[in-house]
Design a protein around this motif. Structure first.
Motif, PDB file in Angstrom:
ATOM      1  N   ILE A   1       0.842  -1.204   0.000  1.00 46.44           N
ATOM      2  CA  ILE A   1       0.000   0.000   0.000  1.00 46.44           C
ATOM      3  C   ILE A   1       0.874   1.250   0.000  1.00 46.44           C
ATOM      4  O   ILE A   1       0.633   2.203  -0.751  1.00 46.44           O
ATOM      5  CB  ILE A   1      -0.943   0.004   1.224  1.00 46.44           C
ATOM      6  CG1 ILE A   1      -1.967  -1.138   1.121  1.00 46.44           C
ATOM      7  CG2 ILE A   1      -1.670   1.347   1.335  1.00 46.44           C
ATOM      8  CD1 ILE A   1      -2.804  -1.319   2.365  1.00 46.44           C
ATOM      9  N   ALA A   2       1.898   1.252   0.843  1.00 47.43           N
ATOM     10  CA  ALA A   2       2.805   2.401   0.923  1.00 47.43           C
ATOM     11  C   ALA A   2       3.503   2.634  -0.417  1.00 47.43           C
ATOM     12  O   ALA A   2       3.658   3.780  -0.864  1.00 47.43           O
ATOM     13  CB  ALA A   2       3.829   2.177   2.029  1.00 47.43           C
ATOM     14  N   GLU A   3       3.893   1.556  -1.076  1.00 48.85           N
ATOM     15  CA  GLU A   3       4.547   1.654  -2.381  1.00 48.85           C
ATOM     16  C   GLU A   3       3.605   2.246  -3.421  1.00 48.85           C
ATOM     17  O   GLU A   3       3.992   3.124  -4.208  1.00 48.85           O
ATOM     18  CB  GLU A   3       5.011   0.261  -2.812  1.00 48.85           C
ATOM     19  CG  GLU A   3       5.734   0.215  -4.145  1.00 48.85           C
ATOM     20  CD  GLU A   3       6.110  -1.203  -4.543  1.00 48.85           C
ATOM     21  OE1 GLU A   3       6.148  -1.480  -5.761  1.00 48.85           O
ATOM     22  OE2 GLU A   3       6.341  -2.036  -3.642  1.00 48.85           O
ATOM     23  N   LEU A   4       2.364   1.779  -3.426  1.00 44.32           N
ATOM     24  CA  LEU A   4       1.381   2.298  -4.375  1.00 44.32           C
ATOM     25  C   LEU A   4       1.108   3.782  -4.149  1.00 44.32           C
ATOM     26  O   LEU A   4       1.041   4.567  -5.083  1.00 44.32           O
ATOM     27  CB  LEU A   4       0.071   1.518  -4.259  1.00 44.32           C
ATOM     28  CG  LEU A   4       0.052   0.083  -4.772  1.00 44.32           C
ATOM     29  CD1 LEU A   4      -1.312  -0.543  -4.501  1.00 44.32           C
ATOM     30  CD2 LEU A   4       0.365   0.040  -6.259  1.00 44.32           C
ATOM     31  N   MET A   5       0.947   4.166  -2.899  1.00 45.29           N
ATOM     32  CA  MET A   5       0.630   5.550  -2.587  1.00 45.29           C
ATOM     33  C   MET A   5       1.796   6.488  -2.892  1.00 45.29           C
ATOM     34  O   MET A   5       1.590   7.623  -3.317  1.00 45.29           O
ATOM     35  CB  MET A   5       0.227   5.675  -1.108  1.00 45.29           C
ATOM     36  CG  MET A   5      -1.119   5.045  -0.781  1.00 45.29           C
ATOM     37  SD  MET A   5      -2.512   5.780  -1.696  1.00 45.29           S
ATOM     38  CE  MET A   5      -2.702   4.583  -3.036  1.00 45.29           C
ATOM     39  N   GLU A   6       3.010   6.018  -2.712  1.00 45.68           N
ATOM     40  CA  GLU A   6       4.183   6.828  -3.030  1.00 45.68           C
ATOM     41  C   GLU A   6       4.205   7.161  -4.525  1.00 45.68           C
ATOM     42  O   GLU A   6       4.550   8.279  -4.918  1.00 45.68           O
ATOM     43  CB  GLU A   6       5.459   6.087  -2.641  1.00 45.68           C
ATOM     44  CG  GLU A   6       6.747   6.815  -3.007  1.00 45.68           C
ATOM     45  CD  GLU A   6       6.887   8.176  -2.333  1.00 45.68           C
ATOM     46  OE1 GLU A   6       7.489   9.081  -2.944  1.00 45.68           O
ATOM     47  OE2 GLU A   6       6.389   8.334  -1.193  1.00 45.68           O
ATOM     48  N   ALA A   7       3.812   6.198  -5.331  1.00 43.65           N
ATOM     49  CA  ALA A   7       3.796   6.414  -6.777  1.00 43.65           C
ATOM     50  C   ALA A   7       2.559   7.187  -7.237  1.00 43.65           C
ATOM     51  O   ALA A   7       2.604   7.911  -8.232  1.00 43.65           O
ATOM     52  CB  ALA A   7       3.856   5.063  -7.497  1.00 43.65           C
ATOM     53  N   GLU A   8       1.466   7.058  -6.500  1.00 46.36           N
ATOM     54  CA  GLU A   8       0.183   7.620  -6.935  1.00 46.36           C
ATOM     55  C   GLU A   8      -0.036   9.051  -6.470  1.00 46.36           C
ATOM     56  O   GLU A   8      -0.548   9.886  -7.213  1.00 46.36           O
ATOM     57  CB  GLU A   8      -0.954   6.732  -6.412  1.00 46.36           C
ATOM     58  CG  GLU A   8      -2.352   7.224  -6.724  1.00 46.36           C
ATOM     59  CD  GLU A   8      -2.718   7.046  -8.186  1.00 46.36           C
ATOM     60  OE1 GLU A   8      -3.682   7.687  -8.625  1.00 46.36           O
ATOM     61  OE2 GLU A   8      -2.031   6.269  -8.879  1.00 46.36           O
ATOM     62  N   LEU A   9       0.320   9.340  -5.230  1.00 44.91           N
ATOM     63  CA  LEU A   9      -0.034  10.619  -4.631  1.00 44.91           C
ATOM     64  C   LEU A   9       0.853  11.758  -5.112  1.00 44.91           C
ATOM     65  O   LEU A   9       2.027  11.560  -5.435  1.00 44.91           O
ATOM     66  CB  LEU A   9       0.043  10.519  -3.105  1.00 44.91           C
ATOM     67  CG  LEU A   9      -0.921   9.533  -2.435  1.00 44.91           C
ATOM     68  CD1 LEU A   9      -0.659   9.466  -0.944  1.00 44.91           C
ATOM     69  CD2 LEU A   9      -2.362   9.922  -2.711  1.00 44.91           C
ATOM     70  N   GLU A  10       0.280  12.954  -5.122  1.00 44.38           N
ATOM     71  CA  GLU A  10       1.020  14.151  -5.479  1.00 44.38           C
ATOM     72  C   GLU A  10       1.092  15.073  -4.268  1.00 44.38           C
ATOM     73  O   GLU A  10       0.344  14.923  -3.309  1.00 44.38           O
ATOM     74  CB  GLU A  10       0.344  14.873  -6.647  1.00 44.38           C
ATOM     75  CG  GLU A  10       0.273  14.043  -7.924  1.00 44.38           C
ATOM     76  CD  GLU A  10      -0.430  14.775  -9.047  1.00 44.38           C
ATOM     77  OE1 GLU A  10      -0.989  15.871  -8.777  1.00 44.38           O
ATOM     78  OE2 GLU A  10      -0.428  14.270 -10.181  1.00 44.38           O
ATOM     79  N   GLY A  11       1.991  16.053  -4.336  1.00 41.30           N
ATOM     80  CA  GLY A  11       2.113  17.002  -3.238  1.00 41.30           C
ATOM     81  C   GLY A  11       3.377  16.801  -2.438  1.00 41.30           C
ATOM     82  O   GLY A  11       4.267  16.009  -2.800  1.00 41.30           O
ATOM     83  N   SER A  12       3.450  17.504  -1.319  1.00 40.01           N
ATOM     84  CA  SER A  12       4.642  17.454  -0.472  1.00 40.01           C
ATOM     85  C   SER A  12       4.744  16.118   0.247  1.00 40.01           C
ATOM     86  O   SER A  12       3.788  15.350   0.326  1.00 40.01           O
ATOM     87  CB  SER A  12       4.594  18.580   0.564  1.00 40.01           C
ATOM     88  OG  SER A  12       3.507  18.376   1.459  1.00 40.01           O
ATOM     89  N   SER A  13       5.923  15.873   0.809  1.00 41.55           N
ATOM     90  CA  SER A  13       6.140  14.632   1.558  1.00 41.55           C
ATOM     91  C   SER A  13       5.218  14.554   2.761  1.00 41.55           C
ATOM     92  O   SER A  13       4.705  13.486   3.099  1.00 41.55           O
ATOM     93  CB  SER A  13       7.605  14.540   2.004  1.00 41.55           C
ATOM     94  OG  SER A  13       8.465  14.476   0.890  1.00 41.55           O
ATOM     95  N   ASP A  14       5.005  15.703   3.416  1.00 41.32           N
ATOM     96  CA  ASP A  14       4.120  15.725   4.587  1.00 41.32           C
ATOM     97  C   ASP A  14       2.685  15.380   4.196  1.00 41.32           C
ATOM     98  O   ASP A  14       2.004  14.630   4.905  1.00 41.32           O
ATOM     99  CB  ASP A  14       4.147  17.115   5.244  1.00 41.32           C
ATOM    100  CG  ASP A  14       5.452  17.381   5.990  1.00 41.32           C
ATOM    101  OD1 ASP A  14       6.185  16.395   6.232  1.00 41.32           O
ATOM    102  OD2 ASP A  14       5.709  18.538   6.316  1.00 41.32           O
ATOM    103  N   LYS A  15       2.228  15.919   3.071  1.00 42.85           N
ATOM    104  CA  LYS A  15       0.870  15.645   2.617  1.00 42.85           C
ATOM    105  C   LYS A  15       0.718  14.167   2.262  1.00 42.85           C
ATOM    106  O   LYS A  15      -0.278  13.530   2.611  1.00 42.85           O
ATOM    107  CB  LYS A  15       0.530  16.508   1.408  1.00 42.85           C
ATOM    108  CG  LYS A  15      -0.897  16.312   0.901  1.00 42.85           C
ATOM    109  CD  LYS A  15      -1.195  17.209  -0.292  1.00 42.85           C
ATOM    110  CE  LYS A  15      -2.613  16.983  -0.808  1.00 42.85           C
ATOM    111  NZ  LYS A  15      -2.923  17.851  -1.970  1.00 42.85           N
ATOM    112  N   LYS A  16       1.724  13.614   1.581  1.00 40.63           N
ATOM    113  CA  LYS A  16       1.688  12.186   1.235  1.00 40.63           C
ATOM    114  C   LYS A  16       1.639  11.333   2.501  1.00 40.63           C
ATOM    115  O   LYS A  16       0.902  10.351   2.581  1.00 40.63           O
ATOM    116  CB  LYS A  16       2.913  11.808   0.405  1.00 40.63           C
ATOM    117  CG  LYS A  16       2.887  12.310  -1.024  1.00 40.63           C
ATOM    118  CD  LYS A  16       4.103  11.785  -1.779  1.00 40.63           C
ATOM    119  CE  LYS A  16       4.075  12.192  -3.236  1.00 40.63           C
ATOM    120  NZ  LYS A  16       5.247  11.650  -3.978  1.00 40.63           N
TER     121      LYS A  16
END
Length: 269
Positions: A155-170
């Protein structure tokens, strides 16, 4: 001598089909399409631009094309003949009969939920969702339910590739999703509380195959006024029971098959 029947074809369509077939195997640049398929660059550009407008293909940051989610609509006839849709439909009809709710059935396609069936209850509101529509994993009822069957690391791997924005927002988004996933694993149903669209709530549940793998999910969609937070548990347990019944019919044995019908409501309520 008997004449052979004449074969008709449209060159542009022939080239379009050839491109789509090639992209079903691998991602290609326009130069690779030109060289491997012998399609003139100008023709390839026009075809690719048209296909992209209909979401039949997508272009990544490296300039390579791949199939897009729009091609799923062409599989509607096939999907409707699948055992999953056939098995699930009577259970979903029972779930929303005489209620203002709409229920969706989704399958996993490239780690995202894709709607393959939709059944509306008796309410006046009609939600603008379609079969073949892709939903976000992290803020949809069907998505959270499907994510509950994935490992935390994946899940963490998918979200890292999918989400946009700052590291804090991710990080905040991932933390929220993991809280939701843990909730699904504990109680058996997911809650999407106006995260994707204001005024809309969804409650979902995972569907498992005979091996216990989560490969699909259902979700009940409602206006917030018809699904107050005080009903989350009651409706959630009914959605879970429906998903469990579908899983059981597909061969999954380790679940309770009791329940599954919603309390009846006035259709215009």
């Amino acid at each position: 001598m008997k004449k052979q029947p004449k074969e008709y074809s449209v060159p542009a369509i022939d080239k379009t089909v050839a491109i789509l077939n090639a992209l079903s195997d691998r991602q290609l640049t326009i130069q690779e399409i030109h060289s491997s398929l012998n399609v003139p660059k100008s023709t390839a550009f026009v075809i690719l631009n048209t296909l992209e407008q209909y979401s039949l293909i997508q272009k990544n940051a490296e300039g390579k094309y791949r199939l897009g989610h729009g091609v799923l609509r062409w599989g509607i006839g096939y999907m409707k003949s699948m055992d999953l849709v056939t098995v699930a439909r009577p259970h979903l009809e029972k779930l929303v009969a005489d209620t203002p709710y709409t229920v969706h059935l989704a399958v996993v396609e490239k780690d995202k939920p894709v709607y393959v069936d939709k059944i509306e209850g008796g309410g006046f509101v009609r939600f603008a969702t379609n079969i073949g529509q892709v939903q976000p994993l992290h803020m949809s009822g069907v998505g959270k339910a499907i994510a509950s069957g994935m490992t935390d690391a994946y899940i963490a791997e998918l979200m890292e590739a999918e989400l946009e924005g700052s590291s804090d927002k991710k990080a905040r988004t991932l933390e929220k999703l993991m809280d939701d996933v843990r909730y699904v694993r504990k109680y058996g149903y997911s809650i999407e509380d106006e995260e994707f669209e204001e005024g809309i709530r969804c409650i979902g549940a995972p569907i498992r195959n005979e091996t216990g793998h989560v490969f699909a999910s259902i979700s009940l969609t409602s206006l917030n006024k018809d699904l107050p937070a005080t009903k989350f548990q009651q409706i959630g347990e009914a959605v879970k029971a429906t998903a469990d019944r579908i899983s059981a019919e597909l061969g999954y044995l380790q679940q309770d098959n009791e329940g599954g019908a919603l309390p009846r409501q006035e259709s215009g309520h």
